[in-house]
Scaffold this motif. Sequence first.
Motif, PDB file in Angstrom:
ATOM      1  N   UNK A  21      59.132  36.830  81.115  1.00  0.00           N
ATOM      2  CA  UNK A  21      58.728  37.606  79.614  1.00  0.00           C
ATOM      3  C   UNK A  21      57.443  38.329  79.631  1.00  0.00           C
ATOM      4  N   UNK A  22      56.408  37.743  80.961  1.00  0.00           N
ATOM      5  CA  UNK A  22      55.432  37.929  81.509  1.00  0.00           C
ATOM      6  C   UNK A  22      55.414  38.967  82.327  1.00  0.00           C
ATOM      7  N   UNK A  23      56.579  39.531  83.070  1.00  0.00           N
ATOM      8  CA  UNK A  23      56.445  40.041  84.506  1.00  0.00           C
ATOM      9  C   UNK A  23      56.261  39.700  85.480  1.00  0.00           C
ATOM     10  N   UNK A  24      55.412  37.966  85.766  1.00  0.00           N
ATOM     11  CA  UNK A  24      55.061  38.355  86.724  1.00  0.00           C
ATOM     12  C   UNK A  24      54.876  38.820  88.071  1.00  0.00           C
ATOM     13  N   UNK A  25      53.510  38.635  88.552  1.00  0.00           N
ATOM     14  CA  UNK A  25      53.728  39.755  89.481  1.00  0.00           C
ATOM     15  C   UNK A  25      53.922  38.207  90.861  1.00  0.00           C
ATOM     16  N   UNK A  26      54.568  36.629  90.563  1.00  0.00           N
ATOM     17  CA  UNK A  26      55.188  35.825  91.263  1.00  0.00           C
ATOM     18  C   UNK A  26      56.268  35.099  90.741  1.00  0.00           C
ATOM     19  N   UNK A  27      56.509  33.618  91.504  1.00  0.00           N
ATOM     20  CA  UNK A  27      57.012  33.036  90.674  1.00  0.00           C
ATOM     21  C   UNK A  27      56.380  31.953  91.117  1.00  0.00           C
ATOM     22  N   UNK A  28      56.196  30.662  90.015  1.00  0.00           N
ATOM     23  CA  UNK A  28      55.460  29.221  89.767  1.00  0.00           C
ATOM     24  C   UNK A  28      56.417  28.243  89.684  1.00  0.00           C
ATOM     25  N   UNK A  29      56.232  27.548  90.901  1.00  0.00           N
ATOM     26  CA  UNK A  29      57.205  25.826  91.002  1.00  0.00           C
ATOM     27  C   UNK A  29      56.311  24.866  90.951  1.00  0.00           C
ATOM     28  N   UNK A  30      56.806  24.105  90.351  1.00  0.00           N
ATOM     29  CA  UNK A  30      56.747  22.708  90.235  1.00  0.00           C
ATOM     30  C   UNK A  30      56.467  22.167  91.880  1.00  0.00           C
ATOM     31  N   UNK A  31      55.800  21.415  92.312  1.00  0.00           N
ATOM     32  CA  UNK A  31      55.383  20.569  93.949  1.00  0.00           C
ATOM     33  C   UNK A  31      57.010  19.896  93.821  1.00  0.00           C
ATOM     34  N   UNK A  32      57.629  19.241  92.488  1.00  0.00           N
ATOM     35  CA  UNK A  32      58.051  18.100  92.783  1.00  0.00           C
ATOM     36  C   UNK A  32      58.575  18.605  91.398  1.00  0.00           C
ATOM     37  N   UNK A  33      60.612  17.854  91.467  1.00  0.00           N
ATOM     38  CA  UNK A  33      60.640  17.752  90.025  1.00  0.00           C
ATOM     39  C   UNK A  33      60.404  16.739  89.683  1.00  0.00           C
ATOM     40  N   UNK A  34      59.818  15.706  89.521  1.00  0.00           N
ATOM     41  CA  UNK A  34      59.252  15.034  88.293  1.00  0.00           C
ATOM     42  C   UNK A  34      57.755  14.442  88.587  1.00  0.00           C
ATOM     43  N   UNK A  35      57.223  14.480  86.899  1.00  0.00           N
ATOM     44  CA  UNK A  35      56.203  13.809  87.011  1.00  0.00           C
ATOM     45  C   UNK A  35      55.516  13.028  87.662  1.00  0.00           C
ATOM     46  N   UNK A  36      54.907  12.744  88.586  1.00  0.00           N
ATOM     47  CA  UNK A  36      54.073  11.785  88.972  1.00  0.00           C
ATOM     48  C   UNK A  36      52.752  11.775  89.184  1.00  0.00           C
ATOM     49  N   UNK A  37      52.027  10.320  89.300  1.00  0.00           N
ATOM     50  CA  UNK A  37      50.911   9.439  89.096  1.00  0.00           C
ATOM     51  C   UNK A  37      50.192   9.491  90.471  1.00  0.00           C
ATOM     52  N   UNK A  38      48.668   9.517  89.734  1.00  0.00           N
ATOM     53  CA  UNK A  38      48.135   9.899  91.114  1.00  0.00           C
ATOM     54  C   UNK A  38      47.358   8.344  91.512  1.00  0.00           C
ATOM     55  N   UNK A  39      46.658   7.410  92.924  1.00  0.00           N
ATOM     56  CA  UNK A  39      46.392   5.940  92.439  1.00  0.00           C
ATOM     57  C   UNK A  39      45.336   6.151  93.535  1.00  0.00           C
ATOM     58  N   UNK A  40      44.333   5.854  93.300  1.00  0.00           N
ATOM     59  CA  UNK A  40      43.262   5.837  94.715  1.00  0.00           C
ATOM     60  C   UNK A  40      42.491   5.071  94.970  1.00  0.00           C
ATOM     61  N   UNK A  41      42.037   4.145  95.857  1.00  0.00           N
ATOM     62  CA  UNK A  41      41.423   3.481  96.541  1.00  0.00           C
ATOM     63  C   UNK A  41      39.708   4.266  96.367  1.00  0.00           C
ATOM     64  N   UNK A  42      38.695   3.364  95.048  1.00  0.00           N
ATOM     65  CA  UNK A  42      37.758   3.493  94.936  1.00  0.00           C
ATOM     66  C   UNK A  42      36.632   2.910  95.003  1.00  0.00           C
ATOM     67  N   UNK A  43      35.648   3.266  96.064  1.00  0.00           N
ATOM     68  CA  UNK A  43      34.884   2.384  96.322  1.00  0.00           C
ATOM     69  C   UNK A  43      33.051   2.730  95.541  1.00  0.00           C
ATOM     70  N   UNK A  44      32.080   1.459  95.481  1.00  0.00           N
ATOM     71  CA  UNK A  44      30.893   2.216  94.702  1.00  0.00           C
ATOM     72  C   UNK A  44      31.118   1.785  93.312  1.00  0.00           C
ATOM     73  N   UNK A  45      32.492   1.066  92.249  1.00  0.00           N
ATOM     74  CA  UNK A  45      32.396   0.553  91.229  1.00  0.00           C
ATOM     75  C   UNK A  45      31.940  -0.961  91.230  1.00  0.00           C
ATOM     76  N   UNK A  46      31.839  -1.514  92.351  1.00  0.00           N
ATOM     77  CA  UNK A  46      31.376  -3.071  92.457  1.00  0.00           C
ATOM     78  C   UNK A  46      29.865  -3.332  92.596  1.00  0.00           C
ATOM     79  N   UNK A  47      29.492  -4.334  92.370  1.00  0.00           N
ATOM     80  CA  UNK A  47      28.422  -4.389  92.701  1.00  0.00           C
ATOM     81  C   UNK A  47      28.037  -4.664  94.407  1.00  0.00           C
ATOM     82  N   UNK A  48      28.817  -4.822  95.161  1.00  0.00           N
ATOM     83  CA  UNK A  48      29.324  -5.133  96.501  1.00  0.00           C
ATOM     84  C   UNK A  48      30.075  -3.520  96.993  1.00  0.00           C
TER      85      UNK A  48
END
Length: 324
Positions: free
Chosen positions: A122-149
């Motif tokens: 429709x937009x006569x795009x200059x390129x193709x757009x692809x999702x990196x995976x064909x399912x929705x993913x979630x990100x989970x992180x290990x984070x420091x600095x949220x506790x007193x220690x």
Amino acid sequence: MTDTSLISVASLGGGHGLYQTLKAVRLAGPANLTAIVTVADDGGSSGRLRRELNQIPPGDLRMALAALADDADTPQMWAQLLQHRFGGTGALAGHAVGNLLLAGLTELLGSEQQALDTVTSLTNSAGRVLPMALEPLEIEADVSGLADDPRVMNTVRGQVAVATTPGTVRRVRLIPERPRANPAAVEALRKADLITLGPGSWFSSVIPHLLVPELVEAINDSSAMVVVVLNLSAEAGETSGFNNERHLHMLFQHRSDLRIDRVLVDETVLGSDTDRRYLERAAANLGAGVVYADLRAQGESGELLDIHDPEKLSAALKRVYRGS
């Protein structure tokens, strides 16, 4: 490389960083341009559609489509329409038109990729757009600095939560772990002459690609030149306080076998020769050399902005690819 003509480019990322890269790459005029986009967004309009329709979140995909839309005959119409958000306080408030268009086409056609390809047409795009995976993913992180220690690690889950955490992100994972890659994305990487990774939100837009094993295998097996484009500054939240060297260390930490050829960095970012030596040593751990170039956009008064200028980035990528 004996042939320095740029035929096929694959750009990995998401959000505003990928948007600027795609604007730059299309100026280089490759015959084939593919955007390979993260699919872990869980906030705003994308998060609402993801939860309500169980579809891949469309926001980052929409931005890539907007960057590639051809508005030669109707200046910026398609790009502006895809990006337009409804106001007010009703059910549509906050939704982007492009998100709704992709969601509707996905239900109609039964495939997110068919929906993306339809908008591309429709937009006569200059390129193709692809999702990196064909399912929705979630990100989970290990984070420091949220506790007193400060040594205590807390788990933070969700793209928005990771991007806005007041702590320090140490490592991220995808859920499900080791997801299958979009086969079309694997094929695009294997056929590319030039592959770009970054700039963008490091833990939520850049590194997730490295957590899909088939994508890294395709990058490493390709004959393409692989270029990492570093951010102009650390982002508040997930990379607050990070220098350029640490950004590269994070790539190495998450996927030490990733093959990189060049790291492209704005020449104004590093203030001393010592900083450059540290960055070059971090790049060498990934097998890469560092290229410095003028990449920043300028404001109306000539001030330097924390955003890549598409024309400058395009010229720099062409020089890197040609080895000049």
